[in-house]
Design an enzyme around this catalytic site. Sequence first.
Site, PDB file in Angstrom:
ATOM      1  N   HIS A 136      -6.987  -8.938  -4.817  1.00  0.00           N
ATOM      2  CA  HIS A 136      -8.171  -8.103  -4.733  1.00  0.00           C
ATOM      3  C   HIS A 136      -7.800  -6.646  -4.999  1.00  0.00           C
ATOM      4  O   HIS A 136      -6.649  -6.242  -4.839  1.00  0.00           O
ATOM      5  CB  HIS A 136      -8.826  -8.247  -3.369  1.00  0.00           C
TER       6      HIS A 136
ATOM      7  N   CYS B 236     -13.573  -8.214   1.836  1.00  0.00           N
ATOM      8  CA  CYS B 236     -13.568  -9.524   2.492  1.00  0.00           C
ATOM      9  C   CYS B 236     -12.694  -9.432   3.743  1.00  0.00           C
ATOM     10  O   CYS B 236     -12.044  -8.414   3.996  1.00  0.00           O
ATOM     11  CB  CYS B 236     -13.015 -10.584   1.538  1.00  0.00           C
TER      12      CYS B 236
ATOM     13  N   GLU C 177      -8.426  -3.951  -3.311  1.00  0.00           N
ATOM     14  CA  GLU C 177      -7.880  -3.277  -2.136  1.00  0.00           C
ATOM     15  C   GLU C 177      -6.411  -3.645  -1.935  1.00  0.00           C
ATOM     16  O   GLU C 177      -5.578  -2.797  -1.606  1.00  0.00           O
ATOM     17  CB  GLU C 177      -8.667  -3.670  -0.880  1.00  0.00           C
TER      18      GLU C 177
ATOM     19  N   CYS D  17      -8.900  -8.620   3.025  1.00  0.00           N
ATOM     20  CA  CYS D  17      -8.690  -7.202   2.712  1.00  0.00           C
ATOM     21  C   CYS D  17      -8.947  -6.327   3.937  1.00  0.00           C
ATOM     22  O   CYS D  17      -8.245  -5.337   4.153  1.00  0.00           O
ATOM     23  CB  CYS D  17      -9.559  -6.777   1.540  1.00  0.00           C
TER      24      CYS D  17
END
Length: 151
Positions: A81, A109, A83, A112
């Site tokens: 992801h 999410c 992040e 993260c």
Amino acid sequence: MEGYNRPSWDEYFMTLAHEVATRTTCLRRAVGAVIVKDRRILATGYNGVPSGLTHCIETGCLRQQLGVPSGQRHEICRGLHAEQNAIIQAARYGIDISGSVIYVTHQPCVVCAKMLINAGVVEIVYQNPYSDDLALSLLQEAGIRLRAFTA
């Protein structure tokens, strides 16, 4: 400059997050992240496969092929992801991100969120909501400010 409306810092950093998202190698969603402290950019990240690996555009998306809904079965995705990539970039180059703010195109999410908590991020500014009640609960418990960006 007369007549020029300078964007707010939020607008500026969110625009950068969207620009970073254009580098995505994900077939399902383009996400970008910018980590900032004292109005200085510390790290950026976009969602995609680890460096040096074959991009999903060539291999295909296993989650898409299996019909996995958004937010489920993260472990079978080849990508990271945005992040996560931003945190990794900071760590790789020895940049302390504790006390920072992350601007991200999509609400994090739970995976993260946990990483941002441990990395010491104090505020998350996101534009697109993402339904993840556990992520919201953990961020609230950790005292991290979660703020929706509106232009």
